[in-house]
Design a protein around this motif. Structure first.
Motif, PDB file in Angstrom:
ATOM      1  N   ASN A  39       3.588  -2.730   5.122  1.00  0.00           N
ATOM      2  CA  ASN A  39       2.275  -2.929   5.717  1.00  0.00           C
ATOM      3  C   ASN A  39       1.923  -4.419   5.742  1.00  0.00           C
ATOM      4  O   ASN A  39       2.327  -5.183   4.867  1.00  0.00           O
ATOM      5  N   VAL A  50      -2.082   0.364   8.431  1.00  0.00           N
ATOM      6  CA  VAL A  50      -2.401   1.583   7.694  1.00  0.00           C
ATOM      7  C   VAL A  50      -2.430   2.765   8.670  1.00  0.00           C
ATOM      8  O   VAL A  50      -2.637   2.587   9.882  1.00  0.00           O
ATOM      9  N   LEU A 105       2.775   5.728   3.026  1.00  0.00           N
ATOM     10  CA  LEU A 105       3.298   4.721   3.949  1.00  0.00           C
ATOM     11  C   LEU A 105       4.788   4.570   3.690  1.00  0.00           C
ATOM     12  O   LEU A 105       5.199   4.197   2.593  1.00  0.00           O
ATOM     13  N   ALA A 107      -2.548   5.903   2.316  1.00  0.00           N
ATOM     14  CA  ALA A 107      -3.865   5.602   2.883  1.00  0.00           C
ATOM     15  C   ALA A 107      -4.259   6.723   3.839  1.00  0.00           C
ATOM     16  O   ALA A 107      -3.396   7.442   4.357  1.00  0.00           O
ATOM     17  N   ILE A 151       0.860  -1.180   0.000  1.00  0.00           N
ATOM     18  CA  ILE A 151       0.000   0.000   0.000  1.00  0.00           C
ATOM     19  C   ILE A 151       0.894   1.227   0.000  1.00  0.00           C
ATOM     20  O   ILE A 151       1.750   1.381   0.875  1.00  0.00           O
TER      21      ILE A 151
END
Length: 262
Positions: free
Chosen positions: A67, A81, A63, A53, A50
């Motif tokens: 994750n 997240v 990020l 977010a 990811i």
């Protein structure tokens, strides 16, 4: 991003698999364990790619850490997240002395809390034996430098009792804004009568409660946090930081969370 790591055990920081930061929030960064994907009969830990977010107090953020998702029967119960992590940062900052954390999840809060130099002992309460078993493998629990501080207990958090606790934190619910949260938290605090406590998503409950009393969201202040605590007889953390009421208002209107109560 600049990590705020004052007050953490250097050995725990050196062994951490990730450091989660949020420069725009007035809270410490969160060190976490080095995770390994793992599959059990009902629960799995997956790595997820990811890039960005939404946060809990903030809008979307990139990020800068790997994750992972803790999944049960195809449904994600917890992940790393920003929305999940930011919601725990005020409670991490408040942890001291003997701490009880109700809900193991992925063990991020357990790692970060036990890495705090102000924390002498951590009791983690988790009712699911499979989660406990998987966690010890996917988070390499036995190798944590601060392992000696931690007692991991299989029990229902709503029934577990413990005296002599300085801080209680609970994160046992699958969704924000669940009407059962307050009653559950009162029950846990009655059984674990810490002088300071906190629970996941409390900021949303505070603002929703104040609005139901006729307060406009923009007028929500420290006085309303105090009134919420008095109304529900819970010594909740938060006001140690003067920015907390503003952060509560930001979380309450976060479109990534949604306004629906459950």
């Amino acid at each position: 991003m600049m990590a705020r790591l004052d007050g953490f055990d250097p050995a725990a920081l050196a062994a951490a698999g990730l450091i989660i930061t949020a420069d725009d929030l007035p809270y410490p960064s969160m060190p976490g364990p080095a995770y390994q994907p793992m599959h059990g009969p009902n629960w799995q830990l997956h790595q997820a790619m990811i890039i960005a977010a939404p946060g809990y107090f903030s809008g979307p953020r990139p990020l800068t850490w790997a994750n992972y998702l803790l999944v049960r029967d195809g449904e994600t119960w917890m992940s790393l997240v920003p929305g999940e992590v930011e919601s725990q940062m005020p409670h991490l900052a408040a942890a001291h002395g003997t701490v009880v954390v109700c809900g193991l999840g992925m063990g991020l809060m357990a790692y970060a809390v036990s890495a705090r130099q102000a924390v002498d002992r951590l009791i983690v309460v988790e009712r699911d034996a499979e989660v406990i078993e998987m966690f010890q493998h996917f988070a390499a629990f036995a190798s944590w430098p601060q392992r000696h501080k931690i007692e991991l207990i299989q029990s229902d958090a709503l029934d577990f009792r413990q005296d002599g606790v300085d801080f209680l934190y609970a994160d046992i619910w699958p969704y924000y804004r669940m009407d059962c949260m307050l009653e559950h938290m009162k029950r846990m605090h009655a059984n674990i009568p810490a002088p300071l406590c906190g629970y996941w998503g409390q900021e949303l409950d505070m603002v929703d409660w104040a609005i139901a009393q006729g307060v406009t969201r923009d007028d929500f202040s420290a006085l309303h946090v105090q009134a919420f605590m008095a109304e529900h007889d819970l010594p909740l953390t938060g006001l140690e930081n003067p920015d907390y009421p503003v952060l509560c208002r930001q979380a309450a209107v976060n479109p990534a969370i949604g306004a629906k109560r459950r």
